[in-house]
Design a protein around this motif. Sequence first.
Motif, PDB file in Angstrom:
ATOM      1  N   THR A 115       1.405  28.646 -91.249  1.00 39.09           N
ATOM      2  CA  THR A 115       1.638  27.704 -91.939  1.00 39.09           C
ATOM      3  C   THR A 115       0.757  27.644 -93.193  1.00 39.09           C
ATOM      4  O   THR A 115       0.788  26.476 -93.744  1.00 39.09           O
ATOM      5  N   ALA A 116      -0.344  28.305 -93.260  1.00 36.46           N
ATOM      6  CA  ALA A 116      -1.301  28.034 -94.492  1.00 36.46           C
ATOM      7  C   ALA A 116      -0.618  28.519 -95.825  1.00 36.46           C
ATOM      8  O   ALA A 116       0.095  29.473 -95.847  1.00 36.46           O
ATOM      9  N   GLY A 117      -1.118  28.018 -96.732  1.00 32.72           N
ATOM     10  CA  GLY A 117      -0.891  28.835 -98.237  1.00 32.72           C
ATOM     11  C   GLY A 117      -1.388  30.132 -98.473  1.00 32.72           C
ATOM     12  O   GLY A 117      -2.339  30.259 -97.905  1.00 32.72           O
ATOM     13  N   LYS A 118      -0.594  30.797 -99.059  1.00 34.77           N
ATOM     14  CA  LYS A 118      -1.227  32.033 -99.176  1.00 34.77           C
ATOM     15  C   LYS A 118      -1.140  32.268-100.906  1.00 34.77           C
ATOM     16  O   LYS A 118      -0.321  32.125-101.651  1.00 34.77           O
ATOM     17  N   ALA A 121      -6.341  34.686-100.784  1.00 33.86           N
ATOM     18  CA  ALA A 121      -7.079  33.745 -99.632  1.00 33.86           C
ATOM     19  C   ALA A 121      -6.140  32.884 -99.122  1.00 33.86           C
ATOM     20  O   ALA A 121      -4.691  32.862 -99.633  1.00 33.86           O
ATOM     21  N   PHE A 122      -6.262  32.370 -97.815  1.00 34.59           N
ATOM     22  CA  PHE A 122      -5.494  31.539 -97.349  1.00 34.59           C
ATOM     23  C   PHE A 122      -5.930  29.792 -97.804  1.00 34.59           C
ATOM     24  O   PHE A 122      -7.061  29.613 -97.868  1.00 34.59           O
ATOM     25  N   VAL A 123      -5.198  28.973 -97.704  1.00 30.10           N
ATOM     26  CA  VAL A 123      -5.497  27.628 -98.194  1.00 30.10           C
ATOM     27  C   VAL A 123      -4.712  26.726 -97.081  1.00 30.10           C
ATOM     28  O   VAL A 123      -3.609  26.635 -96.850  1.00 30.10           O
ATOM     29  N   ALA A 156     -11.325  32.834 -97.602  1.00 31.03           N
ATOM     30  CA  ALA A 156     -11.422  34.059 -98.051  1.00 31.03           C
ATOM     31  C   ALA A 156     -11.850  35.239 -97.388  1.00 31.03           C
ATOM     32  O   ALA A 156     -12.875  35.523 -97.070  1.00 31.03           O
ATOM     33  N   PRO A 157     -10.627  36.139 -97.269  1.00 28.57           N
ATOM     34  CA  PRO A 157     -10.872  37.379 -96.532  1.00 28.57           C
ATOM     35  C   PRO A 157     -11.815  38.506 -97.360  1.00 28.57           C
ATOM     36  O   PRO A 157     -11.649  38.223 -98.757  1.00 28.57           O
ATOM     37  N   ARG A 158     -12.277  39.452 -97.051  1.00 26.32           N
ATOM     38  CA  ARG A 158     -12.894  40.725 -97.599  1.00 26.32           C
ATOM     39  C   ARG A 158     -11.655  41.462 -97.907  1.00 26.32           C
ATOM     40  O   ARG A 158     -10.622  41.606 -97.207  1.00 26.32           O
ATOM     41  N   THR A 214     -14.841  26.568 -99.768  1.00 23.94           N
ATOM     42  CA  THR A 214     -14.518  27.982 -99.538  1.00 23.94           C
ATOM     43  C   THR A 214     -15.184  28.603 -98.231  1.00 23.94           C
ATOM     44  O   THR A 214     -16.398  28.570 -98.515  1.00 23.94           O
ATOM     45  N   ILE A 215     -14.651  29.331 -97.375  1.00 23.72           N
ATOM     46  CA  ILE A 215     -15.308  29.745 -96.405  1.00 23.72           C
ATOM     47  C   ILE A 215     -14.737  31.252 -96.185  1.00 23.72           C
ATOM     48  O   ILE A 215     -13.730  31.593 -96.439  1.00 23.72           O
ATOM     49  N   ALA A 216     -15.743  32.033 -95.683  1.00 15.05           N
ATOM     50  CA  ALA A 216     -15.357  33.346 -95.617  1.00 15.05           C
ATOM     51  C   ALA A 216     -14.643  33.631 -94.200  1.00 15.05           C
ATOM     52  O   ALA A 216     -14.886  32.984 -93.042  1.00 15.05           O
TER      53      ALA A 216
END
Length: 223
Positions: free
Chosen positions: A87-90, A103-105, A114-116, A215-217
Amino acid sequence: MKKILVCVGILFLAKAAIAAPLSAIMTFESMTLTSDGVKKQTQFQERFIRDTNVIWTERIVPMAVHHDHVHEPASDHEHHHDLNFATAGKWIVRDNNNQIKFAFVRSDEKKIIAPRVSEYGTLGFDGEWETAYYLVNRAALKKMQILKKSSAEGTNWYEKKDATQFTRILWDERKEIPLSIETTRFDGTMSNKITLALTPAPLTLPWSKLAAYQTIAYEDLLD
């Protein structure tokens, strides 16, 4: 002079129309028939918005169950990270060097996860701008057969078949977006369909409200 001003105005409006974000509601429907005769059907919707170098998709959660998806912050005695991003924003962005960031929001938490790049594939993003922006690969689409099937002006039906299934796409030639994508097995055991209903773009685009978000990794959620 008036003619020049009129021409300039027309060009400005044309450019504005081209640059306007495209917005749609996507309805996903799937059916599977299991070997023990059970038919399973699912349906959900997502909001899709694309601008020149930005793509946003987000699940539409009905109000009746919306409270079940609110993420509660962990207490000092808990160490739990929610890794369900359904359900997160992409949020996908392409920079001037054609580098793509995904990233997911989570708006309820005001967080950007924020993924690598190496993690994109395991999180459902193949890293391809073409299929994220147009929802299909346009080169592959043009290799499909055009059907003699009635459709609205400016749209065409395309089809591809193999020994087990067919895929049909209703393509809007001007907006370069599929209005329908359907894949069905001939034996009736599986079907997937995505239908797009174009809508006016919101006055405030969702990614314009993220300046204050943390923002988190993604890897920090794995410990």
